[in-house]
Enzyme design. Structure first.
Site, short mmCIF file in Angstrom:
data_model
loop_
_atom_site.label_atom_id
_atom_site.label_comp_id
_atom_site.label_asym_id
_atom_site.label_seq_id
_atom_site.Cartn_x
_atom_site.Cartn_y
_atom_site.Cartn_z
N MET A 34 0.84 -1.20 0.00
CA MET A 34 0.00 0.00 0.00
C MET A 34 0.87 1.26 0.00
O MET A 34 0.40 2.36 0.28
CB MET A 34 -0.93 0.00 1.21
CG MET A 34 -1.91 -1.18 1.16
SD MET A 34 -3.40 -0.89 2.09
CE MET A 34 -2.75 -0.65 3.74
N TYR A 36 4.06 4.04 0.82
CA TYR A 36 4.78 4.66 1.92
C TYR A 36 5.86 3.68 2.40
O TYR A 36 5.90 3.25 3.54
CB TYR A 36 3.84 5.08 3.06
CG TYR A 36 4.37 6.31 3.77
CD1 TYR A 36 4.33 7.55 3.13
CD2 TYR A 36 4.93 6.24 5.02
CE1 TYR A 36 4.85 8.68 3.73
CE2 TYR A 36 5.46 7.37 5.64
CZ TYR A 36 5.41 8.59 4.98
OH TYR A 36 5.93 9.69 5.58
N HIS A 38 8.99 1.32 3.28
CA HIS A 38 10.08 1.34 4.26
C HIS A 38 10.95 0.10 4.03
O HIS A 38 10.73 -0.66 3.08
CB HIS A 38 9.52 1.39 5.69
CG HIS A 38 8.46 0.37 5.96
ND1 HIS A 38 8.73 -0.98 5.96
CD2 HIS A 38 7.13 0.49 6.20
CE1 HIS A 38 7.61 -1.64 6.22
NE2 HIS A 38 6.61 -0.77 6.35
N GLY A 40 11.02 -2.71 5.42
CA GLY A 40 10.29 -3.98 5.37
C GLY A 40 9.85 -4.29 3.95
O GLY A 40 10.05 -5.40 3.43
N HIS A 41 9.25 -3.29 3.30
CA HIS A 41 8.85 -3.47 1.89
C HIS A 41 10.09 -3.72 1.02
O HIS A 41 10.08 -4.58 0.13
CB HIS A 41 8.15 -2.22 1.36
CG HIS A 41 6.90 -1.83 2.10
ND1 HIS A 41 6.82 -0.70 2.87
CD2 HIS A 41 5.68 -2.42 2.18
CE1 HIS A 41 5.60 -0.59 3.36
NE2 HIS A 41 4.88 -1.63 2.97
N GLN A 65 -10.39 -2.75 1.85
CA GLN A 65 -9.91 -3.47 3.04
C GLN A 65 -9.93 -2.60 4.29
O GLN A 65 -9.51 -3.03 5.35
CB GLN A 65 -8.54 -4.08 2.80
CG GLN A 65 -7.38 -3.09 2.75
CD GLN A 65 -6.09 -3.76 2.35
OE1 GLN A 65 -5.93 -4.25 1.24
NE2 GLN A 65 -5.13 -3.80 3.27
N GLY A 151 5.00 -10.19 3.87
CA GLY A 151 5.75 -10.11 5.13
C GLY A 151 5.01 -10.80 6.27
O GLY A 151 3.79 -10.68 6.40
N LYS A 153 5.12 -9.85 9.17
CA LYS A 153 4.57 -8.81 10.05
C LYS A 153 3.05 -8.98 10.09
O LYS A 153 2.41 -8.78 11.12
CB LYS A 153 4.96 -7.45 9.48
CG LYS A 153 4.12 -6.29 9.89
CD LYS A 153 4.71 -5.64 11.08
CE LYS A 153 3.94 -4.47 11.63
NZ LYS A 153 2.94 -3.87 10.80
N VAL A 180 10.88 -7.10 9.41
CA VAL A 180 12.01 -6.17 9.52
C VAL A 180 11.68 -5.15 10.60
O VAL A 180 10.57 -4.61 10.64
CB VAL A 180 12.29 -5.48 8.17
CG1 VAL A 180 13.42 -4.46 8.30
CG2 VAL A 180 12.63 -6.53 7.11
P1 AMP Z 1 1.51 -2.84 3.51
O1 AMP Z 1 2.03 -1.80 2.57
O2 AMP Z 1 1.58 -2.45 4.94
O3 AMP Z 1 0.18 -3.40 3.08
O4 AMP Z 1 2.52 -4.06 3.40
C1 AMP Z 1 2.86 -4.63 2.16
C2 AMP Z 1 3.65 -5.88 2.41
O5 AMP Z 1 4.83 -5.56 3.14
C3 AMP Z 1 2.89 -6.92 3.24
O6 AMP Z 1 3.17 -8.22 2.75
C4 AMP Z 1 3.46 -6.71 4.61
O7 AMP Z 1 3.40 -7.86 5.43
C5 AMP Z 1 4.91 -6.37 4.29
N1 AMP Z 1 5.51 -5.66 5.41
C6 AMP Z 1 5.04 -4.55 6.02
N2 AMP Z 1 5.83 -4.22 7.07
C7 AMP Z 1 6.80 -5.16 7.12
C8 AMP Z 1 7.92 -5.40 7.98
N3 AMP Z 1 8.18 -4.60 9.01
N4 AMP Z 1 8.68 -6.48 7.74
C9 AMP Z 1 8.42 -7.31 6.71
N5 AMP Z 1 7.40 -7.14 5.86
C10 AMP Z 1 6.59 -6.09 6.06
#
Ligand code: AMP
Length: 300
Positions: A34, A36, A38, A40-41, A65, A151, A153, A180
């Site tokens: 989604m 922004y 970081h 982790g992404h 969602q 992730g 997470k 991460v």
């Molecule tokens: P989001 O943009 O928050 O929907 O996350 C997109 C993807 O990045 C999802 O598969 C999340 O699980 C993964 N993600 C978000 N934060 C982390 C993190 N800290 N460590 C690993 N993967 C992450």
């Protein structure tokens, strides 16, 4: 190399088809996000870039969602920064569709995974996983990747998407990737920017508490004892409001017997938290696998 930004589904399909035509051994990886972005992404993008010839990053804040009182409107967005992270991590195509491109009209089809979506985040965010499963199934159909990266997470999301892919015969391999963390332990999240300085300081209690869970389980704690201990630790921070603190078998998200030592579990265990600090809802978890049920991603 600067990744190519694609906003239309038809164009994305053409780009991927051209790549597949040009390379007999073409492998395509998809990283749905989604935005922004970081670290982790970035870790997901790097993993995909290592394992596939073409990495497609999707950046789409998926309205279906979010619940009516959630943060869809104020969810952080920064395209320029996202493109920089995407480039550094090695994405080849960045799919940034508009809401009308993804949903030209209100969809009448919903993908619902049952059994795995009633507990944890599913209980507190009704409809959330329907929205996630629906958009991920659309992205899997649009991109038709060999692998898709998620992730841990969002460990429940990984379980839900893996189940959906198996049930509906999506050919993509669903690849779970480790959490991460910031240097001080806070799990990285786009929502961390919402935290004020004092909330940010107190939010450390999540990772600090979870890092102790393997030891507590090794000591012989039952589920009931563990939950009391975790809740007590988190409540030591006055701004923390616990939404849930639960133990589930993984990936089937079943209940564990409340009165038996968790170290006797023969299935992997997920210890998951959702905690609010002011208006910010944070999630974090630790996944432990038998026979040791004490080895975890913390400190290893
Ligand atoms: P989001 O943009 O928050 O929907 O996350 C997109 C993807 O990045 C999802 O598969 C999340 O699980 C993964 N993600 C978000 N934060 C982390 C993190 N800290 N460590 C690993 N993967 C992450």
């Amino acid at each position: 190399m600067t990744p190519k930004v694609v906003r239309r589904i038809a164009e994305l399909r053409e780009e991927i088809a051209a790549y597949r035509r040009a390379r007999a051994d073409a492998q395509v990886g998809l990283v749905p996000t989604m935005g922004y972005l970081h670290e982790g992404h970035a870790s997901l993008i790097r993993r995909s870039a290592k394992e596939n010839g073409l990495t497609v990053l999707s950046v789409f804040v998926n309205p279906i969602q979010f619940g009516p009182n959630e943060d869809y409107d104020r969810y952080p967005r920064d395209e320029a920064r996202d493109l920089q992270v995407a480039e550094e991590a090695g994405a080849d195509l960045v799919f940034m569709p508009s809401v009308t491109e993804m949903y030209p009209e209100k969809p009448r089809t919903t993908v619902r995974v049952t059994g795995l979506t009633e507990r944890l985040c599913g209980a507190s965010r009704p409809g959330h996983f329907d929205g996630v499963a629906t958009v991920v199934s659309k992205l899997l159909h649009i991109v038709q990747p060999d692998r898709a990266y998620f992730g841990l997470k969002d460990a429940q999301q990984v379980a839900v998407i893996s189940q959906m892919a198996a049930d509906l015969n999506f050919p993509a391999e669903i690849v779970p990737c480790p959490i991460v963390r910031e240097p001080d332990g806070l799990a990285m999240s786009s929502r961390n920017v919402y935290l004020g300085p004092e909330e940010r300081r107190q939010a450390l209690i999540l990772s600090q508490t979870l890092s102790q869970v393997p030891g507590w389980i090794e000591d012989g704690m039952t589920e009931a004892e563990l939950i009391v201990r975790i809740r007590g630790r988190i409540r030591s921070q006055p701004l923390a409001e616990i939404e849930y603190a639960e133990v589930a078998t993984y990936p089937d998200l079943g209940h564990v017997p409340a009165d038996r030592p968790l170290r006797e579990s023969r299935e992997p265990l997920l210890v998951a938290l959702a905690v609010r600090f002011g208006k910010t809802r944070l999630i974090d978890n630790v996944l432990l696998s038998p026979p040791e049920v004490n080895s975890s991603c913390f400190g290893k």
